[in-house]
Write a protein that holds these residues in place. Structure first.
Motif, PDB file in Angstrom:
ATOM      1  N   ASP A  30      38.447  45.617  43.089  1.00  0.00           N
ATOM      2  CA  ASP A  30      37.425  44.880  42.670  1.00  0.00           C
ATOM      3  C   ASP A  30      36.248  45.522  42.695  1.00  0.00           C
ATOM      4  O   ASP A  30      35.957  46.139  43.634  1.00  0.00           O
ATOM      5  CB  ASP A  30      37.429  43.579  43.772  1.00  0.00           C
ATOM      6  CG  ASP A  30      36.961  42.277  42.956  1.00  0.00           C
ATOM      7  OD1 ASP A  30      37.629  41.340  42.970  1.00  0.00           O
ATOM      8  OD2 ASP A  30      35.621  42.432  42.883  1.00  0.00           O
TER       9      ASP A  30
ATOM     10  N   SER B  58      30.925  37.053  41.172  1.00  0.00           N
ATOM     11  CA  SER B  58      31.739  36.211  41.924  1.00  0.00           C
ATOM     12  C   SER B  58      32.952  36.908  42.711  1.00  0.00           C
ATOM     13  O   SER B  58      33.904  36.304  43.148  1.00  0.00           O
ATOM     14  CB  SER B  58      32.538  35.640  40.424  1.00  0.00           C
ATOM     15  OG  SER B  58      33.417  36.663  40.079  1.00  0.00           O
TER      16      SER B  58
ATOM     17  N   GLY C 159      38.131  37.504  43.508  1.00  0.00           N
ATOM     18  CA  GLY C 159      37.384  36.303  43.091  1.00  0.00           C
ATOM     19  C   GLY C 159      38.531  35.399  43.461  1.00  0.00           C
ATOM     20  O   GLY C 159      39.409  35.228  44.371  1.00  0.00           O
TER      21      GLY C 159
ATOM     22  N   LYS D 103      38.987  37.406  26.360  1.00  0.00           N
ATOM     23  CA  LYS D 103      40.112  37.149  26.718  1.00  0.00           C
ATOM     24  C   LYS D 103      41.154  37.391  25.720  1.00  0.00           C
ATOM     25  O   LYS D 103      42.380  37.969  26.040  1.00  0.00           O
ATOM     26  CB  LYS D 103      40.368  35.980  27.676  1.00  0.00           C
ATOM     27  CG  LYS D 103      39.344  35.710  28.819  1.00  0.00           C
ATOM     28  CD  LYS D 103      39.817  36.662  29.872  1.00  0.00           C
ATOM     29  CE  LYS D 103      41.300  36.398  30.538  1.00  0.00           C
ATOM     30  NZ  LYS D 103      41.600  37.453  31.607  1.00  0.00           N
TER      31      LYS D 103
ATOM     32  N   TYR E 134      33.555  34.012  25.971  1.00  0.00           N
ATOM     33  CA  TYR E 134      34.560  34.267  27.139  1.00  0.00           C
ATOM     34  C   TYR E 134      35.883  34.339  26.683  1.00  0.00           C
ATOM     35  O   TYR E 134      36.701  35.288  26.713  1.00  0.00           O
ATOM     36  CB  TYR E 134      34.445  33.149  27.941  1.00  0.00           C
ATOM     37  CG  TYR E 134      35.655  33.089  29.206  1.00  0.00           C
ATOM     38  CD1 TYR E 134      35.995  33.974  29.998  1.00  0.00           C
ATOM     39  CD2 TYR E 134      36.531  32.089  29.045  1.00  0.00           C
ATOM     40  CE1 TYR E 134      37.146  34.140  30.713  1.00  0.00           C
ATOM     41  CE2 TYR E 134      37.474  31.772  29.915  1.00  0.00           C
ATOM     42  CZ  TYR E 134      37.909  32.876  30.826  1.00  0.00           C
ATOM     43  OH  TYR E 134      38.979  32.824  31.535  1.00  0.00           O
TER      44      TYR E 134
ATOM     45  N   ASN F 190      42.229  25.927  36.764  1.00  0.00           N
ATOM     46  CA  ASN F 190      42.624  26.036  38.001  1.00  0.00           C
ATOM     47  C   ASN F 190      41.583  25.218  39.080  1.00  0.00           C
ATOM     48  O   ASN F 190      40.285  25.255  38.841  1.00  0.00           O
ATOM     49  CB  ASN F 190      42.626  27.453  38.901  1.00  0.00           C
ATOM     50  CG  ASN F 190      43.709  28.132  38.227  1.00  0.00           C
ATOM     51  OD1 ASN F 190      44.493  29.077  39.030  1.00  0.00           O
ATOM     52  ND2 ASN F 190      44.366  27.940  36.918  1.00  0.00           N
TER      53      ASN F 190
ATOM     54  N   SER G 271      34.265  35.490  34.065  1.00  0.00           N
ATOM     55  CA  SER G 271      35.216  34.422  33.750  1.00  0.00           C
ATOM     56  C   SER G 271      34.518  33.119  33.400  1.00  0.00           C
ATOM     57  O   SER G 271      35.275  31.785  33.271  1.00  0.00           O
ATOM     58  CB  SER G 271      36.077  34.161  35.072  1.00  0.00           C
ATOM     59  OG  SER G 271      35.148  33.754  36.123  1.00  0.00           O
TER      60      SER G 271
ATOM     61  N   ILE H 154      41.074  33.233  41.904  1.00  0.00           N
ATOM     62  CA  ILE H 154      42.407  33.174  41.798  1.00  0.00           C
ATOM     63  C   ILE H 154      42.933  34.529  42.475  1.00  0.00           C
ATOM     64  O   ILE H 154      44.002  34.374  43.125  1.00  0.00           O
ATOM     65  CB  ILE H 154      42.794  33.172  40.304  1.00  0.00           C
ATOM     66  CG1 ILE H 154      42.410  31.902  39.671  1.00  0.00           C
ATOM     67  CG2 ILE H 154      44.320  33.125  40.113  1.00  0.00           C
ATOM     68  CD1 ILE H 154      42.555  31.782  38.150  1.00  0.00           C
TER      69      ILE H 154
END
Ligand code: NAD
Ligand code: TYD
Length: 341
Positions: free
Chosen positions: A36, A41, A13, A159, A155, A185, A86, A15
């Motif tokens: 992964d 994504s 992904g 998290k 989301y 980011n 994400s 990051i």
């Protein structure tokens, strides 16, 4: 003991790919295994140049696959767990994959670390969104590590559940866990559903940019490599069981961000399309990153505004083949569902 082999989850992904490359550059001789699942994504092109690198191994698999994780942990000494669903808007469309990957996936990782029989440090890449939203008229308030968690989107809630599971596994089983909570980011290889690459690539394609609501919502923008450097510092030297905020001290309203992108790309405000606001749209995120500065000496050095934004815009204008491949097929269906026609 110096870390010699890191298992990174979600390394294909945005990051993750920046992090894998950053670690291999910064630490010659280190080994990185990238697990992964290659969801929409996850893009192997993001790390194409690492094929054949002696320190790098890619494993196509899922963080919910306990047997696979058990095998991978047998020769790793640290885990950076960042695989996740994400995107807030997708979690509003359907939260099912968010609960499955972000909550059950994190639980699977934690159980595997717990029973692997060796001391393995796990760093959980959380987000500032777990804290909820700050008011626009109180610039004096920022999120601190002891701010109560109050997630507002599915989301953010998923998290926060992963974040709290990490806390619980440290407290109950004494696992060596550190958690980072970072702000928004920006940088290369970000999936073009997120606001900066979405707006830049729309403009290149000659389309308007869909700005939610009145554009007054504020985000704190950090360059992805500053985030990667902070994650590595926490992995190396963070105190067991602690949480570290990571932020750019770089708050911008969405309208200000949009105008900056338009100006860099030489386009007028006619390219802004006002669209209905995101449901439950958090007003403001702002991070107090004093703790990581004081304890680990980390400060952002690559997030200078607007130069860093301009460099990022140039990356997307210079890498059209990359995002055109990504912005096709299922992406078009997502875009139509999200923004209409
Ligand atoms: P991304 O969507 O670009 O990448 C997520 C990666 O995880 C993809 O490669 C995907 O294939 C992989 N993945 C998803 N489900 C998986 C599963 N079940 N098993 C294995 N791999 C799976 O996301 P990103 O923006 O790079 O975010 C990475 C992490 O950083 C996430 O945990 C996110 O919550 C956190 N974070 C992101 C930001 C940001 O601004 N992007 C800020 C703070 C924290
Ligand atoms: P986003 O990049 O989705 O990150 P997050 O929701 O995790 O902060 O969105 C950043 C901000 O940009 C957020 O306030 C929502 C806004 N936004 C738009 O105005 N239009 C869009 O099309 C998108 C995707 C986001």
């Amino acid at each position: 003991m110096a870390i010699s082999h890191i298992l990174v989850t979600g390394g294909c992904g945005f990051i993750g790919a920046n992090f894998v490359r950053f670690v291999l550059e910064q630490r010659p001789g280190i080994r990185v295994t990238n697990l992964d699942a290659l969801t929409y994504s996850g893009n192997p092109d993001n790390l194409a140049e690492l094929a054949g690198h002696p320190g790098y191994r890619f494993v196509h698999g899922d963080v919910r696959d306990r047997g696979l994780i058990d095998g991978l942990l047998s020769d790793c000494d640290a885990v950076v767990h960042m695989a996740a669903e994400s995107h807030v808007d997708r979690s509003i469309q359907d939260s099912t994959p968010f609960i499955s990957t972000n909550v059950s996936g994190t639980q699977t990782m934690l159980d595997a670390v717990r029973s692997c029989g060796r001391p393995i440090r796990l760093l959980y890449v959380s987000t500032d969104e777990v804290y909820g939203s700050l008011p626009l008229d109180r610039p004096d308030i920022q999120f601190r590590e002891d701010t109560p968690l109050a997630p507002n989107s599915p989301y953010a809630a998923s998290k926060a559940a992963g974040d709290l599971l990490c806390r619980a596994y440290h407290h109950t089983f004494g696992l060596d866990i550190v958690t980072t909570r970072c702000s928004n980011n920006f940088g290369p290889f970000q999936f073009p559903e997120k606001v900066i690459p979405l707006f830049v690539t729309n403009l290149i394609e000659g389309h308007q940019v869909p700005l939610y609501g009145d554009g007054r919502n504020v985000r704190d923008w950090l360059h992805v490599l500053d985030h990667c450097e902070a994650v590595l510092a926490v992995l190396d030297r963070g105190r067991r069981g602690e949480v570290y905020n990571i932020g750019g001290n770089n708050e911008r309203s969405n309208l200000e961000l949009t105008r900056a992108i338009l100006s860099i790309m030489g386009r007028s405000e006619e390219m802004i399309r006002r669209v209905p606001d995101r449901l439950g749209h958090d007003l403001r995120y702002a991070i107090d990153a004093t703790k990581i500065g004081r304890e680990l000496g980390w400060r952002p050095t690559r997030s200078q505004w607007p130069d860093a934004l301009e460099q990022t815009v140039r990356w997307y204008t210079g890498n059209e083949a990359w995002w055109r491949r990504v912005k096709s097929g299922a992406y078009r269906e997502y875009y139509a569902r999200q923004y209409g026609g």
